[in-house]
Scaffold this active site. Sequence first.
Site, PDB file in Angstrom:
ATOM      1  N   THR A  35      32.510  40.658  34.614  1.00 20.19           N
ATOM      2  CA  THR A  35      33.952  39.834  35.722  1.00 20.19           C
ATOM      3  C   THR A  35      34.863  38.799  34.550  1.00 20.19           C
ATOM      4  OG1 THR A  35      32.777  38.682  37.083  1.00 20.19           O
ATOM      5  CG2 THR A  35      32.910  40.821  37.732  1.00 20.19           C
ATOM      6  N   ASN A  73      28.719  35.503  35.781  1.00 15.95           N
ATOM      7  CA  ASN A  73      29.072  36.715  35.205  1.00 15.95           C
ATOM      8  C   ASN A  73      30.252  37.587  34.130  1.00 15.95           C
ATOM      9  OD1 ASN A  73      30.361  39.732  35.141  1.00 15.95           O
ATOM     10  ND2 ASN A  73      28.408  39.891  36.844  1.00 15.95           N
ATOM     11  N   GLN A 112      38.770  38.505  34.528  1.00 14.90           N
ATOM     12  CA  GLN A 112      40.290  38.019  35.281  1.00 14.90           C
ATOM     13  C   GLN A 112      40.225  37.026  33.466  1.00 14.90           C
ATOM     14  OE1 GLN A 112      40.398  37.128  37.790  1.00 14.90           O
ATOM     15  NE2 GLN A 112      39.558  35.046  38.670  1.00 14.90           N
ATOM     16  N   PHE A 172      47.336  36.628  43.708  1.00 17.72           N
ATOM     17  CA  PHE A 172      48.179  35.550  42.875  1.00 17.72           C
ATOM     18  C   PHE A 172      48.726  34.863  44.193  1.00 17.72           C
ATOM     19  CE2 PHE A 172      48.524  40.510  41.496  1.00 17.72           C
ATOM     20  CZ  PHE A 172      48.125  40.070  40.262  1.00 17.72           C
ATOM     21  N   GLU A 210      42.618  30.941  37.533  1.00 14.14           N
ATOM     22  CA  GLU A 210      43.612  30.227  37.538  1.00 14.14           C
ATOM     23  C   GLU A 210      44.054  30.098  35.861  1.00 14.14           C
ATOM     24  OE1 GLU A 210      45.777  30.061  40.013  1.00 14.14           O
ATOM     25  OE2 GLU A 210      44.463  29.469  41.638  1.00 14.14           O
ATOM     26  N   ILE A 253      40.242  38.258  46.280  1.00 14.10           N
ATOM     27  CA  ILE A 253      41.824  38.837  45.907  1.00 14.10           C
ATOM     28  C   ILE A 253      40.748  40.008  44.434  1.00 14.10           C
ATOM     29  CG2 ILE A 253      42.610  36.817  47.367  1.00 14.10           C
ATOM     30  CD1 ILE A 253      42.766  36.129  44.787  1.00 14.10           C
ATOM     31  N   GLY A 254      39.860  39.913  44.483  1.00 17.68           N
ATOM     32  CA  GLY A 254      40.144  40.375  43.372  1.00 17.68           C
ATOM     33  C   GLY A 254      39.196  39.584  41.730  1.00 17.68           C
TER      34      GLY A 254
END
Lengths: 327, 749
Positions: B645, B642, B649, B251, B716, B477-478
């Site tokens: 995903t 996608n 997010q 993050f 973000e 990061i994820g």
Amino acid sequence: MNQFQYVQPTKQKAAIEALVKNANAQFIAGGTNLLDLMKHGIVAPEKLVDINKLPLKKISHENSSLRIGALALNSEVADNKLVLAKQPLLAQALNAGASGQLRNMATMGGNILQRTRCPYFYDIALPCNKREPGSGCSALAGFNRMHAIFGYSDKCIAVHPSDMSVALAALDVTVVVAGPQGERQILFTDLHRLPGDQPEKDTTLTRGELILDIIIPDTPFAQQVHYLKVRDRASYAFALVSVAAALATQNNIITAARLAMGGVAHKPWRLSETEKSLVGKPVSEKTFQEAAEIAMRGAQAFTHNAYKLKLAPNILVEALKTAAGIA
Amino acid sequence: MEKAFFDQDNINDSLDRVDGRLKVTGKATYAAEYQLPNIAHAVLVTSTIAKGLITALDSKQAERAPGILAVISHVNSPGVPAYGSSPAMPERATLGTPLRVFHDNLVYFSGQPVAVVVADTLQRAKYAASLVKVQYEKEPHQTDLEANISRAALPANVQRDKNSRYHDYDRGNPEALNTAAVKIEATYKIPTEHHNPLEPHALIAHWEAPDKLTLYDKTQVIKGTQGNLARAFKLPIENVKVQAKFIGGAFGSGIRVWPHVMAATLAAKKVQRPVKLALPRELMFNSVGSRPETIQKLSIGATKDGRLTAITHEAIAHTSTYEEHTERTVLATRVLYACPNVRTRYRLVNLDVNTPTWMRGPGEVTGVYALESAIDELAYALRIDPLELRLRNHADSDPEKNLPWSSKSLKECYAKGAEHFGWHKRTLEPRSMRQGQFLVGYGMASSMFGVHRNNAKARAVLQADGKVIVQSATSDIGPGTGTAMTQIAADTLNISPALIRFDLGESTLPDAPGQTGSTTVSSVGSAVKVACEALKQKLLQLAVTSPHSTLYNANPADLSVADGRIFKTQNPAVSITYTEILKQNNLPQLEVTEESKPGAEWQKYSMSAFGAHFVEVHVNPITGEVRVKRVVTCAGVGKVINLKTARSQSIGGIVGGIGMALTEESVMDHRFGRYVTADFANYHVPVHADVPQIDAFFIDEHDPHVNPVGAKGLGEIAIVGVSAAIANAVFHATGKRIRNLPITPDKLI
Ligand SMILES: Cc1cc2nc3c(=O)[nH]c(=O)nc-3n(C[C@H](O)[C@H](O)[C@H](O)COP(=O)(O)OP(=O)(O)OC[C@H]3O[C@@H](n4cnc5c(N)ncnc54)[C@H](O)[C@@H]3O)c2cc1C
């Protein structure tokens, strides 16, 4: 973390002796509190006496009392049929505490003897009379949003963090302990102490005393009960304030009441005066409002916890209403 | 506008995470998990004062502890060449100097590493660390933003840079505020927040030779970390290797090289063994930055029918005494609404704390919280539905740059979000909706996050077996970077995603920017796309130029590609596969590396992602507890690579927003300059029980301008505006406007 010895006695006597022999030995049960304290350098026992091999897990009902072994797990007790039938308030309070994983490790004895969550107690770089007697109380003029409004002293304003203990304080519980001098019974409400001049002492237990059982008598106020906890998120947070309420009523008149608050004092805060005031009164919002007023007498707040002066009576009324079935 | 692809039912069409199996089976290796022979363990000793001098550091007892290898501090540090030699009389660093670890005896913040203890086991290192005795000479410190607000100043780094966007900004006549028919003015505060990814920061530093350093680090910026350490230790860049193949969330906390990384690297140099250092949770609050505490004053003027006439937005945030962290706090206010007169001011206060850093939605999340709260307040003042007010002031083009948007679907986001949420059921008055004992509130807010793009390189290698390896030194990061890149590569090359392997997380791979600012798909995705496109063109070329090819001498314009096969569009039977092309040309493999860069499109268009959140809260009037009951969020983020995903997010952003709005706060005791909520029992991130049903939608935006992929980035924007939507819903429920986050029960009771 210090080097420490570890023993796992199978006999109660050996466990107690181990503590008598070594002034820096300590019992460990689930370890969910003690290990945290060790990792943070708050306590540094030389010897851990693991009591998990002692036969203290039994939950039974005999002689009109529920008897729960000190090593029964919080989750076992919360789900136990006898407990749910006889003392639902205890189950409610247990389920309001910590998380599923922790309740699977935490024991009754450990829960009762868990230590405060005051941030100054936890930060060994800062003064704290409870951790280091005489060093000063940082919370007094510091961040005291979680702190006491009753029964504090100028040495310590920390609160006892247990939910379960709030229910136990309300339920006329007796604790059976064994020590070097043999067994004795202590009223649960006499087990924890107020800080006074010795905030380092949480309880009235003497060195080497081991909690064996807690005994909850059958009472007329065991079924109209409610545990209400307010916290900073929906689950898995310590109480800002909590209330355990138990009532007995006849024809809408209160015949007996038990009340205790959590998150407000150095010990689970039993409200005996308020209980007395309720007896003989009709079940009504007004009755409960009046009770809340009595309950809050003497409460005094610090910079960040004045909200408790309002939150506590609010949820006291709400818990009583729910217990009485008029919420 | 919408394609079937965007139906929620079709989510199963999305490619599963390519690394999902590794992660859930525990096979993914995170920084601290690498097994290196002879590894040693490091534990930090950190300062207990916020400002002053170390007058004595006694490590004798620690050095006698079992298993101890070294205690390293300013007294005996092997030194960082770029710091220069340790001064005889230490001087406080000039602004803009990253903390010089173990360089001198100066303390800049409480929790600063003052020594690192290395032992053969973690337990022994921890024990020895507890024996290190440090004496300080305290100096008075300042850590309280509000108490120091009179020192707020335009950052020096802004003053030096005339192109900085953080200069004082006036558009039109902001004084129009004074004559506005309706005006609101309010001050909003957000506390310091900490990223607190589940995986704490950790690294293994290994000097493989006196001039060769390898780091297994939890970092979002692999090449940046490599360059930083190469400069610090004056090494050729290729002598520094950085690996971060898996990251358990960041993050923003992994966006730069922090002091603990230098401490471990110095320790490894000293003991000449690989050294592992993992931060315990409490050090996560002093070691890897924070979202800065920020105080914002918003004033908005409008006509009676709800046209904005002026906005002023002043933000004051904290930074450290040695570095200035600046972020985009006031920028959204210049562009989110069509308003002729706008003033923004951005100021910092230097405090004796560690340097803040970017945290998810950096700047925008802070500014949009204030702006979108203020717009909500204005809606009540005007008695106009908050969504209607936003529509009336929609910015059809960028009012700051006077440029058209490359694409914008904010109106569609409003419409779709409102429809799915049932916004029309909202009654205008606060405290007018109830369910049982609960006060019900509906709130909404807009969100935006600018599109950013950096230069990036990617390599694509077709192998004889038909598999394609695609590589770039980005990190994940994820969000599912590997998955998105696999999909982009597969789509470009017209082969099955199963044939693609995407490599990331290593500094030896082609240059990529850090995973920051939602730039990865736009930057690295573009590089992957152009690399794969170039590979395909090479194959096409070979197909029509190799004499043995079935397509020899064919006109490329007459050819199509599908399933790794090039064929004549008119006669698909005449075809050749990628692997056959390699074989015919005796090529063991075919490799291309391409770079993709932003270009002239940035002068022609303003580029931003927009979205809207709709939130229902229930407030218990007796306890002050707020529960978010449901959230509908909709964003226009260009192409969604996608859906699965992407939805994850969005959901993660909402969860972060719930934390920001309701639970997360790092409290510092200013007498000591220390955080008093530095653990998970006191720093409350939302738990499952705090997170309701979240429905995430996207508008299918076709944006040919942003970048070759057409994607704007989503990480973000997912969190921007969420806290405002929740705070607005709380007001709608209760009639109480809480202007200092988080909205905890004590503030509502
Ligand atoms: C993250 C987190 C959140 C939590 N949230 C809550 C919450 O919301 N509400 C809540 O009520 N609690 C909460 N807890 C505390 C938890 O309930 C206690 O940690 C747990 O009950 C302790 O039990 P234990 O068996 O693990 O005790 P241990 O850690 O083993 O022991 C605690 C203490 O009790 C002593 N002891 C244990 N058994 C005996 C005995 N039979 N006789 C004498 N002495 C004994 C030990 O010597 C030690 O001093 C939380 C804990 C954590 C870590």
